[in-house]
Design an enzyme around this catalytic site. Structure first.
Site, mmCIF file in Angstrom:
data_model
loop_
_atom_site.group_PDB
_atom_site.id
_atom_site.type_symbol
_atom_site.label_atom_id
_atom_site.label_comp_id
_atom_site.label_asym_id
_atom_site.label_seq_id
_atom_site.Cartn_x
_atom_site.Cartn_y
_atom_site.Cartn_z
ATOM 1 N N LYS A 80 0.823 -1.220 0.000
ATOM 2 C CA LYS A 80 0.000 0.000 0.000
ATOM 3 C C LYS A 80 0.858 1.272 0.000
ATOM 4 C CE LYS A 80 -0.800 0.076 5.047
ATOM 5 N NZ LYS A 80 -0.177 1.338 5.418
ATOM 6 N N ASP A 81 2.136 1.156 0.336
ATOM 7 C CA ASP A 81 3.042 2.315 0.329
ATOM 8 C C ASP A 81 3.662 2.579 -1.041
ATOM 9 O OD1 ASP A 81 2.653 2.654 3.063
ATOM 10 O OD2 ASP A 81 4.428 1.490 3.615
ATOM 11 N N ARG A 127 -7.190 8.695 3.997
ATOM 12 C CA ARG A 127 -8.295 7.762 3.785
ATOM 13 C C ARG A 127 -8.990 7.427 5.092
ATOM 14 N NH1 ARG A 127 -8.581 2.610 4.950
ATOM 15 N NH2 ARG A 127 -6.362 2.587 5.454
ATOM 16 N N ARG A 128 -8.212 7.093 6.123
ATOM 17 C CA ARG A 128 -8.803 6.756 7.421
ATOM 18 C C ARG A 128 -9.473 7.977 8.047
ATOM 19 N NH1 ARG A 128 -3.379 3.426 8.987
ATOM 20 N NH2 ARG A 128 -4.018 1.386 8.180
ATOM 21 N N ARG A 145 2.269 10.010 13.053
ATOM 22 C CA ARG A 145 3.303 9.512 12.151
ATOM 23 C C ARG A 145 4.287 8.635 12.903
ATOM 24 N NH1 ARG A 145 5.277 12.236 8.157
ATOM 25 N NH2 ARG A 145 6.503 10.327 7.949
ATOM 26 N N ARG A 151 4.003 4.816 16.932
ATOM 27 C CA ARG A 151 2.611 5.276 16.986
ATOM 28 C C ARG A 151 1.882 4.722 18.208
ATOM 29 N NH1 ARG A 151 0.159 3.400 11.797
ATOM 30 N NH2 ARG A 151 2.137 2.386 11.287
ATOM 31 N N CYS A 236 -2.374 12.453 -7.618
ATOM 32 C CA CYS A 236 -2.806 13.269 -6.477
ATOM 33 C C CYS A 236 -3.112 12.374 -5.282
ATOM 34 C CB CYS A 236 -4.049 14.054 -6.876
ATOM 35 S SG CYS A 236 -4.924 14.824 -5.510
#
Length: 308
Positions: A80-81, A127-128, A145, A151, A236
């Site tokens: 996903k990164d 998104r979250r 972050r 975290r 974007c």
């Protein structure tokens, strides 16, 4: 085998777990390899939200450079990164069998969900954030972050009610609390829970080795999700979720696009046969764009450019 494969990885606990998993699987096939940990820009710059840094592939760029310079042979990423457009000369070599895809809330008690008092939730993901605010518009979402361990510590140290994580990451390094809230209503990031290994296009030895690790269903699902992302995104950063799921001979797909504040939501769900799934992500994204997604993406681009 005739070559020791140099495996590039970020140096966080989760990234090293992922790279070691690849190393062990290669070892089971008789390949020799060595780990080369490298600190990424995304790990070094922790005082700004990811979307404000304005860099595509902030967690992958350092490894890309190392690979192009010939310092490593392959690189292991949380898929996903990884930007949907890989650098010239670097190719997708394997998608490992995917883990769980869902997001979870690590919390200090859930009483705040049952009253009208504004709560504070932490996440570094657009998104979250958008999906949480869509469901709980009276809550405050703050930026969070750092790697998984960092975290979790920040959540303990601050007076937040909870923080959102990918379940797969916490499970992999055995940090998943027992009483997390499973956010089954939240659509995950495209390719969440999947690990991607990339190699140089001209490195036939490494590519051939990695092809043996590839999981075809995980590769197809993540490709559909990333096609959806790429077609919507246009370079974007936006609040986009996507999930493709194989069921018998069918593919079930769900995709969402939100405004940055979570107030606007565009969603699509489709089930098609495996045989006709090749362009599913792209087609679903085009439907979203036709239903107002093009205007919403333009608004997001304008807001993002104002931030930079």
């Amino acid at each position: 085998m005739s070559k020791i494969i140099r495996i590039g990885t970020r140096d966080s606990e989760l990234a090293l777990w992922q790279a070691t998993t690849v190393q062990n699987q290669l070892g089971d096939l008789g390949y020799d390899s060595t780990l080369i940990p490298i600190k990424s820009t995304g790990d070094q710059v922790l005082d700004k939200p990811l979307y404000e840094l304005g860099i595509t592939g902030i967690f992958t760029k350092t490894l890309d450079v190392a690979m192009l310079k010939g310092q490593i042979d392959i690189a292991v990423h949380s898929m996903k990164d990884v930007p949907t457009q890989l650098p010239k000369g670097i190719v997708q070599a394997a998608v490992l069998e995917r883990a769980v895809t869902e997001d979870i809330l690590v919390h200090k008690g859930l009483d705040f969900l049952n009253n009208e008092v504004p709560a504070t939730i932490a996440t570094g993901s657009l998104r979250r954030k958008a999906q949480w605010l869509n469901k709980y518009p009276n809550h405050n979402v703050v930026d969070l972050r750092g790697n998984v361990n960092t975290r979790l510590i920040k959540l303990i140290e601050n007076d937040w009610q909870g923080a959102i994580f990918a379940k797969a990451g916490l499970e992999r390094i055995k940090l998943l609390p027992k009483d997390v809230l499973h956010l089954d209503w939240m659509v995950p990031a495209p390719a969440q829970g999947a690990m991607l290994v990339v190699a140089m296009d001209n490195d036939e030895f490494s590519r051939e080795a990695l092809q043996k690790l590839n999981h075809s269903n995980s590769e197809l699902a993540t490709r559909i999700e990333r096609d959806f992302l790429r077609t919507l995104e246009g370079g974007c950063t936006a609040p986009i979720g996507a999930l493709a799921h194989m069921e018998n001979e069918n593919v079930q797909f769900k995709g969402v696009l939100f405004s940055l504040d979570g107030r606007q939501k565009l969603q699509i769900e489709k089930t098609v046969s495996l045989a006709s799934a090749k362009e599913l992500g792209q087609k679903c994204a085009k439907e979203i764009l036709q239903k107002g997604g093009d205007k919403l993406m333009e608004e997001i681009r304008n807001e993002n450019s104002a931030l930079h």
